[in-house]
Design an enzyme around this catalytic site. Structure first.
Site, short mmCIF file in Angstrom:
data_model
loop_
_atom_site.label_atom_id
_atom_site.label_comp_id
_atom_site.label_asym_id
_atom_site.label_seq_id
_atom_site.Cartn_x
_atom_site.Cartn_y
_atom_site.Cartn_z
N CYS A 215 56.72 45.05 36.91
CA CYS A 215 57.36 44.24 37.96
C CYS A 215 56.79 42.82 37.93
O CYS A 215 57.51 41.84 38.08
CB CYS A 215 57.15 44.86 39.33
N CYS B 245 62.97 45.44 42.42
CA CYS B 245 62.21 46.21 43.39
C CYS B 245 61.43 45.27 44.31
O CYS B 245 61.31 44.07 44.06
CB CYS B 245 61.26 47.14 42.66
N CYS C 139 63.32 49.07 33.78
CA CYS C 139 64.00 49.57 34.97
C CYS C 139 65.38 48.95 35.18
O CYS C 139 66.09 49.36 36.08
CB CYS C 139 63.14 49.30 36.20
FE1 FES Z 1 61.74 47.19 38.15
FE2 FES Z 1 59.76 46.73 39.77
S1 FES Z 1 60.68 48.63 39.35
S2 FES Z 1 60.80 45.30 38.54
#
Ligand code: FES
Length: 156
Positions: free
Chosen positions: A108, A64, A35
């Protein structure tokens, strides 16, 4: 809202150990290939009963809410652990009371685990392609972002 989301919300209402540590003994940084989020963790060790244990841990995240909540949990539960004990913790254990992460959120937790492992390995290692290291502050790294990165400001 799921039970998990409620727990994350509760942790985010008062996240623990947010911020740079100027007197740290170790620092680790990792960026998620999934991400683009980034997380840095600082560790400070102390001697306790003849053992070197983690006295404090802190983190900064450009990531996030789940990563921030896991990092808050993890930096609390690392206190008092030896480097070996900390090394043996995986992402599912670092989530503490948050419990198991939903499948979409597993990376995450791995971001937090990655920053911890990087710090325990001496930080700034170049053997992992996802490891980012340069300036001491994560904000410094973010000043010259590579690629698309979403920045989520943290509240003090
Ligand atoms: Fe990237 Fe959670 S969406 S660390």
């Amino acid at each position: 809202m799921s039970e998990f989301e409620e727990k994350v919300r509760d942790v985010l209402a008062n996240p623990q150990n947010v911020g740079e540590m100027s007197d740290s003994d170790a620092v680790g940084t990792v960026g998620s290939p999934d991400c683009g989020d980034m997380l840095r963790m600082w560790l400070k060790f102390s001697e306790k009963d003849g053992k070197k244990v983690i006295d404090r841990a802190s983190f900064q995240a450009f990531g996030c809410q789940t990563a921030i909540a896991v990092a808050s949990m993890a930096t609390e539960l690392l206190k008092g652990k030896t480097a070996e004990e900390a090394k043996s913790l995986d992402a599912t254990e670092l989530t503490g009371e948050l419990g198991a992460l939903p499948p979409m959120k597993i990376h995450c937790g791995q971001l937090v685990e990655g920053a911890l492992k990087d710090a325990l390995a001496g930080g700034g290692s170049t053997d992992s392609p996802s490891t980012v290291s340069s300036s001491q502050t994560l904000a410094g790294d973010m000043a010259k972002p590579k690629g698309k990165i979403r920045i989520v400001p943290l509240e003090e």
